[in-house]
Design a protein around this motif. Structure first.
Motif, PDB file in Angstrom:
ATOM      1  N   ASN A  78      46.575 -33.855 126.590  1.00 19.12           N
ATOM      2  CA  ASN A  78      45.601 -34.947 126.722  1.00 19.12           C
ATOM      3  C   ASN A  78      44.177 -34.402 126.887  1.00 19.12           C
ATOM      4  OD1 ASN A  78      45.591 -34.049 129.345  1.00 19.12           O
ATOM      5  ND2 ASN A  78      45.741 -36.071 130.271  1.00 19.12           N
ATOM      6  N   CYS A  79      43.796 -33.505 126.011  1.00 18.62           N
ATOM      7  CA  CYS A  79      42.463 -32.886 126.084  1.00 18.62           C
ATOM      8  C   CYS A  79      41.410 -33.855 125.548  1.00 18.62           C
ATOM      9  CB  CYS A  79      42.437 -31.596 125.279  1.00 18.62           C
ATOM     10  SG  CYS A  79      43.602 -30.351 125.891  1.00 18.62           S
ATOM     11  N   GLN A  80      40.373 -34.068 126.360  1.00 22.43           N
ATOM     12  CA  GLN A  80      39.278 -34.962 125.986  1.00 22.43           C
ATOM     13  C   GLN A  80      37.982 -34.154 125.923  1.00 22.43           C
ATOM     14  OE1 GLN A  80      39.250 -38.561 128.440  1.00 22.43           O
ATOM     15  NE2 GLN A  80      41.272 -37.930 129.167  1.00 22.43           N
ATOM     16  N   GLN A  81      37.102 -34.568 125.046  1.00 18.63           N
ATOM     17  CA  GLN A  81      35.848 -33.838 124.860  1.00 18.63           C
ATOM     18  C   GLN A  81      34.886 -34.106 126.016  1.00 18.63           C
ATOM     19  OE1 GLN A  81      33.965 -34.546 121.092  1.00 18.63           O
ATOM     20  NE2 GLN A  81      32.790 -32.660 121.214  1.00 18.63           N
ATOM     21  N   CYS A  82      34.175 -33.058 126.451  1.00 17.67           N
ATOM     22  CA  CYS A  82      33.142 -33.208 127.475  1.00 17.67           C
ATOM     23  C   CYS A  82      32.045 -34.126 126.936  1.00 17.67           C
ATOM     24  CB  CYS A  82      32.549 -31.848 127.839  1.00 17.67           C
ATOM     25  SG  CYS A  82      33.689 -30.743 128.696  1.00 17.67           S
ATOM     26  N   GLN A  83      31.393 -34.866 127.827  1.00 16.12           N
ATOM     27  CA  GLN A  83      30.387 -35.856 127.448  1.00 16.12           C
ATOM     28  C   GLN A  83      28.975 -35.361 127.729  1.00 16.12           C
ATOM     29  OE1 GLN A  83      31.446 -38.932 126.058  1.00 16.12           O
ATOM     30  NE2 GLN A  83      33.340 -37.746 126.027  1.00 16.12           N
ATOM     31  N   ASN A  84      27.989 -36.052 127.180  1.00 14.57           N
ATOM     32  CA  ASN A  84      26.561 -35.859 127.478  1.00 14.57           C
ATOM     33  C   ASN A  84      26.089 -34.415 127.324  1.00 14.57           C
ATOM     34  OD1 ASN A  84      26.470 -38.596 128.123  1.00 14.57           O
ATOM     35  ND2 ASN A  84      27.028 -38.202 130.229  1.00 14.57           N
ATOM     36  N   ASN A  85      26.519 -33.766 126.247  1.00 11.41           N
ATOM     37  CA  ASN A  85      26.109 -32.385 125.933  1.00 11.41           C
ATOM     38  C   ASN A  85      26.566 -31.373 126.972  1.00 11.41           C
ATOM     39  OD1 ASN A  85      24.643 -33.278 123.564  1.00 11.41           O
ATOM     40  ND2 ASN A  85      23.173 -34.113 125.004  1.00 11.41           N
ATOM     41  N   THR A  86      27.609 -31.732 127.735  1.00 20.52           N
ATOM     42  CA  THR A  86      28.170 -30.789 128.688  1.00 20.52           C
ATOM     43  C   THR A  86      29.269 -29.992 128.006  1.00 20.52           C
ATOM     44  OG1 THR A  86      29.753 -32.415 129.559  1.00 20.52           O
ATOM     45  CG2 THR A  86      27.609 -32.241 130.672  1.00 20.52           C
ATOM     46  N   TYR A  87      29.772 -28.974 128.695  1.00 21.71           N
ATOM     47  CA  TYR A  87      30.681 -28.023 128.077  1.00 21.71           C
ATOM     48  C   TYR A  87      31.610 -27.455 129.146  1.00 21.71           C
ATOM     49  CZ  TYR A  87      31.916 -24.266 124.771  1.00 21.71           C
ATOM     50  OH  TYR A  87      32.567 -23.421 123.922  1.00 21.71           O
ATOM     51  N   ASN A 109      43.446 -30.430 120.208  1.00 20.31           N
ATOM     52  CA  ASN A 109      42.260 -29.872 120.881  1.00 20.31           C
ATOM     53  C   ASN A 109      42.631 -28.866 121.965  1.00 20.31           C
ATOM     54  OD1 ASN A 109      40.453 -31.505 119.355  1.00 20.31           O
ATOM     55  ND2 ASN A 109      40.994 -33.226 120.667  1.00 20.31           N
ATOM     56  N   ALA A 110      43.772 -28.200 121.764  1.00 24.80           N
ATOM     57  CA  ALA A 110      44.228 -27.155 122.682  1.00 24.80           C
ATOM     58  C   ALA A 110      44.714 -25.981 121.859  1.00 24.80           C
ATOM     59  CB  ALA A 110      45.338 -27.676 123.573  1.00 24.80           C
ATOM     60  N   SER A 111      44.739 -24.807 122.468  1.00 30.39           N
ATOM     61  CA  SER A 111      45.265 -23.628 121.796  1.00 30.39           C
ATOM     62  C   SER A 111      45.869 -22.699 122.836  1.00 30.39           C
ATOM     63  CB  SER A 111      44.175 -22.924 120.982  1.00 30.39           C
ATOM     64  OG  SER A 111      43.087 -22.562 121.804  1.00 30.39           O
ATOM     65  N   GLN A 112      46.646 -21.782 122.347  1.00 26.21           N
ATOM     66  CA  GLN A 112      47.380 -20.884 123.221  1.00 26.21           C
ATOM     67  C   GLN A 112      46.557 -19.655 123.576  1.00 26.21           C
ATOM     68  OE1 GLN A 112      51.333 -20.302 121.918  1.00 26.21           O
ATOM     69  NE2 GLN A 112      51.768 -18.651 123.342  1.00 26.21           N
ATOM     70  N   ASN A 141      40.840 -26.561 124.534  1.00 23.16           N
ATOM     71  CA  ASN A 141      39.809 -25.702 123.951  1.00 23.16           C
ATOM     72  C   ASN A 141      38.518 -25.805 124.769  1.00 23.16           C
ATOM     73  OD1 ASN A 141      41.494 -24.935 121.831  1.00 23.16           O
ATOM     74  ND2 ASN A 141      40.827 -26.649 120.551  1.00 23.16           N
ATOM     75  N   SER A 142      37.648 -24.827 124.643  1.00 20.08           N
ATOM     76  CA  SER A 142      36.330 -24.898 125.277  1.00 20.08           C
ATOM     77  C   SER A 142      35.628 -26.160 124.796  1.00 20.08           C
ATOM     78  CB  SER A 142      35.494 -23.673 124.907  1.00 20.08           C
ATOM     79  OG  SER A 142      36.081 -22.507 125.448  1.00 20.08           O
ATOM     80  N   GLY A 143      34.937 -26.836 125.714  1.00 23.15           N
ATOM     81  CA  GLY A 143      34.275 -28.094 125.373  1.00 23.15           C
ATOM     82  C   GLY A 143      35.153 -29.303 125.612  1.00 23.15           C
ATOM     83  N   TYR A 144      36.393 -29.074 126.056  1.00 22.20           N
ATOM     84  CA  TYR A 144      37.348 -30.150 126.347  1.00 22.20           C
ATOM     85  C   TYR A 144      37.896 -29.953 127.753  1.00 22.20           C
ATOM     86  CZ  TYR A 144      37.294 -31.260 121.367  1.00 22.20           C
ATOM     87  OH  TYR A 144      36.902 -31.625 120.111  1.00 22.20           O
ATOM     88  N   TYR A 145      38.587 -30.962 128.270  1.00 26.65           N
ATOM     89  CA  TYR A 145      39.229 -30.873 129.579  1.00 26.65           C
ATOM     90  C   TYR A 145      40.455 -31.785 129.586  1.00 26.65           C
ATOM     91  CZ  TYR A 145      37.340 -35.492 130.537  1.00 26.65           C
ATOM     92  OH  TYR A 145      37.062 -36.836 130.471  1.00 26.65           O
ATOM     93  N   GLY A 146      41.393 -31.512 130.478  1.00 25.83           N
ATOM     94  CA  GLY A 146      42.561 -32.377 130.595  1.00 25.83           C
ATOM     95  C   GLY A 146      43.487 -31.914 131.700  1.00 25.83           C
ATOM     96  N   THR A 147      44.340 -32.825 132.152  1.00 28.55           N
ATOM     97  CA  THR A 147      45.315 -32.472 133.190  1.00 28.55           C
ATOM     98  C   THR A 147      46.426 -31.612 132.611  1.00 28.55           C
ATOM     99  OG1 THR A 147      46.396 -34.599 132.821  1.00 28.55           O
ATOM    100  CG2 THR A 147      44.833 -34.461 134.661  1.00 28.55           C
ATOM    101  N   ASN A 148      46.591 -31.658 131.290  1.00 30.22           N
ATOM    102  CA  ASN A 148      47.495 -30.748 130.579  1.00 30.22           C
ATOM    103  C   ASN A 148      47.015 -30.649 129.135  1.00 30.22           C
ATOM    104  OD1 ASN A 148      48.833 -32.851 128.960  1.00 30.22           O
ATOM    105  ND2 ASN A 148      49.699 -33.484 130.935  1.00 30.22           N
ATOM    106  N   ASP A 149      47.633 -29.757 128.371  1.00 35.53           N
ATOM    107  CA  ASP A 149      47.131 -29.496 127.016  1.00 35.53           C
ATOM    108  C   ASP A 149      47.412 -30.624 126.035  1.00 35.53           C
ATOM    109  OD1 ASP A 149      49.618 -28.511 125.101  1.00 35.53           O
ATOM    110  OD2 ASP A 149      49.974 -28.151 127.227  1.00 35.53           O
TER     111      ASP A 149
END
Length: 195
Positions: free
Chosen positions: A47-56, A26-29, A37-45
């Motif tokens: 461990n990217c987790q998807q945003c919750q509750n229709n957030t982005y 779920n990451a890209s260069q 990737n957009s729609g995800y977050y993480g402390t590094n590439d």
């Protein structure tokens, strides 16, 4: 025998796939750095987790890094939702889905209203607290498109005819008064009053 051009293309493809393989799931260069990737977050590439509750989130330093949290990264509502309450350092934004047959153009982060949503049909009337469903605009009739592939659509009334917002069939198109006839009528009325 492989030509030098084909060999160069093969080397580039292998290099590109090797570089991209270094990014986590779920990451890209972007340039020389891996981001969630957009729609995800993480402390590094990795461990990217998807945003919750229709957030982005938007890809880049705002959604990937040691200080990034779900609240700091996922501060937008995804396309098709508008912001009812802004996000904070301890809460995600409130995201409410646009009415049927409408969407937002971009992910939104500022509080808004249903008017942030636009009808998919380009001839749909603007949405507001008084008009909270997609209807054909003045001068059109029909059923607004629900999606880009939906055959429904708003059809223009014939020339010199108009219709109210929400007209669903051609019988709701009525002939417009020609402005020159209306002007002549007003002038005659004024003259007859003065005589």
């Amino acid at each position: 025998m492989i030509s030098s051009r084909s060999l160069a293309i093969l080397v580039l493809i292998l290099f590109y796939s090797q570089v991209n393989a270094q990014c986590g799931q779920n990451a890209s260069q972007v340039g020389s750095t891996c981001y969630c990737n957009s729609g995800y977050y993480g402390t590094n590439d990795s461990n990217c987790q998807q945003c919750q509750n229709n957030t982005y989130s938007l890809q880049g330093v705002s959604n990937t890094g040691p200080q990034v949290t779900q609240f700091s990264a996922c501060s937008y509502c995804q396309v098709g939702y508008y912001v009812t309450t802004p996000g904070t350092s301890a809460a995600l934004p409130g995201c409410l889905q646009c009415p049927s047959s409408s969407t937002t153009i971009n992910p939104l982060s500022q509080p808004g209203s249903i008017s942030s949503c636009v009808c998919i049909d380009q001839h749909g009337a603007a949405l507001s607290s008084l008009n909270n469903s997609c209807q054909c605009n003045i001068g059109y009739y029909g059923t607004p498109q629900a999606s880009t592939t939906d055959p429904g659509r708003c059809i223009p009334c014939p020339a010199n005819y108009t219709s109210p917002i929400g007209a669903v069939n051609s019988t709701q198109c009525t002939q417009q008064l020609d402005s020159s006839i209306l002007t002549s009528f007003i002038q005659l009325t004024i003259i007859s009053i003065l005589l």
